[in-house]
Design an enzyme around this catalytic site. Structure first.
Site, mmCIF file in Angstrom:
data_model
loop_
_atom_site.group_PDB
_atom_site.id
_atom_site.type_symbol
_atom_site.label_atom_id
_atom_site.label_comp_id
_atom_site.label_asym_id
_atom_site.label_seq_id
_atom_site.Cartn_x
_atom_site.Cartn_y
_atom_site.Cartn_z
ATOM 1 C CG ASP A 97 44.170 63.327 38.146
ATOM 2 O OD1 ASP A 97 43.516 64.546 38.330
ATOM 3 O OD2 ASP A 97 44.860 62.799 38.952
ATOM 4 C CG HIS A 153 38.640 65.805 36.936
ATOM 5 N ND1 HIS A 153 40.440 66.688 35.941
ATOM 6 C CD2 HIS A 153 39.187 65.302 37.863
ATOM 7 C CE1 HIS A 153 40.895 65.963 36.331
ATOM 8 N NE2 HIS A 153 40.961 64.487 37.862
#
Length: 313
Positions: free
Chosen positions: A108, A290
C-alpha cells in the site's frame, strides 16, 4: 510453522531527525537485510506473518513503524511526510544497521515509499517486492489534481488534501469502529454511497464481510492510533502533489529485480504499463482483497520466498 504472535520487541532508533520505533528479528542472519514497509492505516505488526518466515529463510528482518505511526515520531509539519523525508528515514535506517543496501518489501503506501526510495536512492535497494500498489506513473499533471477531476472531491485522497482536519477528526472520534470496519475480507458487493468513503466507514455501525485480524491483533492497531491520532499518517496523502514535483527530475525506470503481488479483489487499480517502468518485474496475483499479506499469509510468504529463491537471493 513459526508463530506470528511472537512479534519482536521494539526499540527506538534515531534517524534523519526523528525517532523510529523498529521491530527487529533474525540478527543472527546479519548481512542479509530485508526492510518491511507498512501502508495506511497500518502498523509494523501487519507483517507479523512474514517476519518469522523471512528469519527462517535466513534474513535479518527490520520492520519500522514509519514516521506518523505507533511509537515513532509524528512531526507537526505536513511537509515532513514527503517522499524525501520518508525515503530518507529508510536510508538512515540502513546506515544505522551498517548496510549499504537491502531488499525492501512494501504494501500500500509502504509500496509507494519503496518505489520512491528506489528512484531517489537506487544504490541502497538491491531488490523490490511490492504488494497492492503498483508503480505510479508520473504523468503531466499532479496526482491529486488529476484524481479530483476524475474521481471528484469526495474521493478520500482528494478530501484529505482539500479539507484538512475534517476526516482526521472523524477517524479520531471513531478509531476502534473505523479500524474494525476497514480491516475486512470477503465483503459482499454493494452500491457506491454518497460522501467520503473513509468517514462513512468510521461511522458505520455494522461491519461487512469477515474480519482480517483477531480481536487481539486489531487491539494493537487501535491502541496505536488512539495514542497518535490519524493526522500524521494522513499527512502522507497531503504530500502527493509535492512528491509529484520532487520526482520530476528523477530517472523514472526501476532497474532492480522486482516482484509485484496483486490481490485480485483489491480495489487498487493495476498498472497496465508496469513492465515499461519496471522492466525486470515478475507479477503474482493472489485470490484476496487489499490486505494481502494478512488475508493470505502463507500464500504471500510462498510467493515471496519462491521468487527470492529464483533470484538466488
Amino acid at each position: 510453522m513459526p508463530d506470528p504472535s511472537d512479534f519482536p520487541e521494539s526499540t527506538l532508533v534515531q534517524v534523519n531527525g526523528v525517532e523510529l520505533e523498529v521491530f527487529e528479528a533474525g540478527r543472527h542472519n546479519a548481512g542479509r537485510p530485508v526492510v518491511l514497509c507498512h501502508g495506511w492505516p497500518e502498523h509494523a505488526s501487519s507483517w507479523r506473518h512474514q517476519v518469522p518466515a523471512l528469519v527462517a529463510a535466513g534474513y535479518h528482518v527490520i520492520v519500522p513503524n514509519q514516521r506518523g505511526y505507533g511509537g515513532s515520531s509524528c512531526p507537526a509539519d505536513v511537509t515532513a511526510y514527503d517522499i524525501e523525508h520518508l525515503s530518507g528515514d529508510l536510508v538512515a535506517l540502513l546506515d544505522h544497521y551498517g548496510y549499504d543496501d537491502a531488499l525492501f518489501i512494501g504494501h500500500d503506501w509502504g509500496a509507494f515509499v519503496v518505489w520512491g526510495l528506489t528512484l531517489l536512492h537506487p544504490h541502497r535497494v538491491n531488490r523490490v517486492i511490492n504488494l497492492s500498489l503498483p508503480y505510479q506513473e508520473r504523468g503531466e499533471r499532479p496526482w491529486v489534481e488529476l484524481m479530483e477531476e476524475v474521481l471528484g472531491g469526495d474521493f478520500y485522497f482528494v478530501h484529505f488534501n482539500r479539507q484538512p482536519g475534517v476526516a482526521d477528526a472523524v477517524l479520531d472520534e471513531n478509531t476502534s469502529q473505523f479500524l474494525r470496519n476497514l480491516y475486512r475480507k470477503n465483503e459482499p458487493p454493494r452500491e457506491p454511497e454518497p460522501g467520503m468513503a473513509m468517514m462513512n466507514l468510521a461511522r458505520a455501525q455494522t461491519p461487512l464481510g469477515e474480519p482480517v485480524m483477531s480481536d487481539g491483533e486489531l487491539a494493537v492497531l487501535v491502541s496505536a492510533f488512539e495514542s497518535t491520532g490519524f493526522t500524521g499518517s494522513i499527512n502522507w496523502y497531503r504530500n502527493l502533489d509535492r512528491n509529484w514535483r520532487l520526482l520530476a527530475g528523477v530517472d523514472p525506470i526501476i532497474r532492480q529485480p522486482t516482484l509485484m503481488i496483486y490481490g485480485d479483489r483489491d480495489l487498487v487499480a493495476r498498472s497496465e504499463r508496469l513492465a515499461e517502468f519496471v522492466p525486470d518485474v515478475q507479477v503474482v496475483t493472489l485470490d484476496c482483497g487489499h490486505w494481502i499479506q494478512q488475508e493470505l499469509p502463507e500464500e504471500t510468504n510462498r510467493a515471496i520466498l519462491t521468487w527470492l529463491e529464483q533470484q538466488g537471493a
